[in-house]
Design an enzyme around this catalytic site. Structure first.
Site, PDB file in Angstrom:
ATOM      1  N   TYR A 298      44.522  33.870  41.515  1.00  0.00           N
ATOM      2  CA  TYR A 298      45.983  33.806  41.425  1.00  0.00           C
ATOM      3  C   TYR A 298      46.628  34.279  42.724  1.00  0.00           C
ATOM      4  O   TYR A 298      47.537  33.622  43.247  1.00  0.00           O
ATOM      5  CB  TYR A 298      46.463  34.653  40.257  1.00  0.00           C
ATOM      6  CG  TYR A 298      47.966  34.751  40.137  1.00  0.00           C
ATOM      7  CD1 TYR A 298      48.722  33.654  39.754  1.00  0.00           C
ATOM      8  CD2 TYR A 298      48.627  35.946  40.403  1.00  0.00           C
ATOM      9  CE1 TYR A 298      50.103  33.741  39.638  1.00  0.00           C
ATOM     10  CE2 TYR A 298      50.000  36.047  40.282  1.00  0.00           C
ATOM     11  CZ  TYR A 298      50.732  34.946  39.901  1.00  0.00           C
ATOM     12  OH  TYR A 298      52.098  35.030  39.790  1.00  0.00           O
TER      13      TYR A 298
ATOM     14  N   LYS B 161      49.103  32.178  45.303  1.00  0.00           N
ATOM     15  CA  LYS B 161      50.443  32.605  45.686  1.00  0.00           C
ATOM     16  C   LYS B 161      50.539  32.913  47.174  1.00  0.00           C
ATOM     17  O   LYS B 161      51.628  32.836  47.764  1.00  0.00           O
ATOM     18  CB  LYS B 161      50.874  33.803  44.844  1.00  0.00           C
ATOM     19  CG  LYS B 161      51.104  33.451  43.376  1.00  0.00           C
ATOM     20  CD  LYS B 161      52.121  32.324  43.210  1.00  0.00           C
ATOM     21  CE  LYS B 161      52.465  32.062  41.763  1.00  0.00           C
ATOM     22  NZ  LYS B 161      53.489  30.993  41.616  1.00  0.00           N
TER      23      LYS B 161
END
Length: 259
Positions: free
Chosen positions: A159, A163
């Site tokens: 994740y 990002k």
């Protein structure tokens, strides 16, 4: 920026992806309150239709609902085609999801899907909308990233990597679009009240999605990145000033302690 100037600069229509819940829903509500007509995008069109009716009743704005699953690599192109000719002045690329836990324990196909939603979709939407915004001579792009995109985060590795791409995308475009009238801001929130955090009673320093959306729009000209919560600004500024090995070791240990 005064309300009328804000709408003149970024209106009359704003597009929001991931608008059925969380920060995306809060963006839709805040923009409607500021007088924007909306294009709302998400998989759960029943929620979008209910939201559209509520915003029409409360704010008198026109809303178009587009059902799209951004884990489909072709979805951004279809979205661009369906909005051709609409005078969209603000694009809020907000759709995304996270996967937490030990990297090797996570499903590989789920991580691939996450990369498509978190990385492929914002990149393709930006590529399609930037020429339209530049032709208008004014407008804005908002990317929802995360404070976890500011440094590799153990036990949130895939994740935070996704990002990090969003942060770099937004920063690069902020530099490229200087002088065009198109503002770019990459939002890096910390823990935010949402469906995901509703089942986390011990979560601390939660910020309401409404505050995140309002503060982001208020700071749209203050790019390239924006962390809306002071606690997370201080935390990640501190981590990034530490030797990277020390910062990652500390983060890994704290995540193990929470597990």
């Amino acid at each position: 920026m005064k309300p009328e100037e804000f709408r003149e600069t970024y209106g009359p229509i704003a597009l929001v992806t991931g608008a059925s819940s969380g920060i995306g829903l809060a963006f839709a509500e805040e923009l409607a309150a500021r007088g924007f007509d909306l294009v709302l995008v998400a998989r759960r069109t029943d929620r979008l239709e209910a939201l559209a009716q509520r915003l029409l009743s409360s704010c008198g704005v026109k809303t178009r609902v587009i059902g799209a699953d951004l884990s489909d690599p072709d979805a951004p192109a279809r979205l661009l085609e369906e909005t051709e000719g609409s005078d969209i002045g603000l694009v809020v690329s907000n759709a995304g999801f996270n996967i937490k836990g030990a990297f090797e324990s996570k499903d590989a196909s789920a991580m691939a899907k996450m990369l498509t939603v978190n990385c492929h979709a914002p990149m393709q939407l930006a590529h399609g909308f930037i020429p339209r915004l530049k032709a208008r001579g004014r407008g804005g792009l908002v990317f929802t990233a995360s404070v976890e995109g500011l440094i590799g985060c153990p036990y949130s590795t895939a994740y935070s990597a996704s990002k990090a791409l969003v942060v770099s995308l937004g920063e690069g475009l902020w530099g490229e679009l200087q002088g065009t009238g198109v503002d770019v801001l990459t939002l890096c929130p910390g823990a935010t009240e949402s469906e995901a955090t509703a089942n986390m009673p011990s979560a601390a320093n939660l910020q309401s999605a409404a505050d995140v959306a309002r503060l982001t729009l208020d700071n749209l000209r203050e790019g390239p990145t924006f962390v809306p919560h002071q606690h997370y600004r201080d935390m990640f500024e501190g981590l990034r000033t530490m030797p990277r090995r020390d910062a990652l070791t500390r983060m890994a240990q704290s995540m193990k302690d929470l597990a």
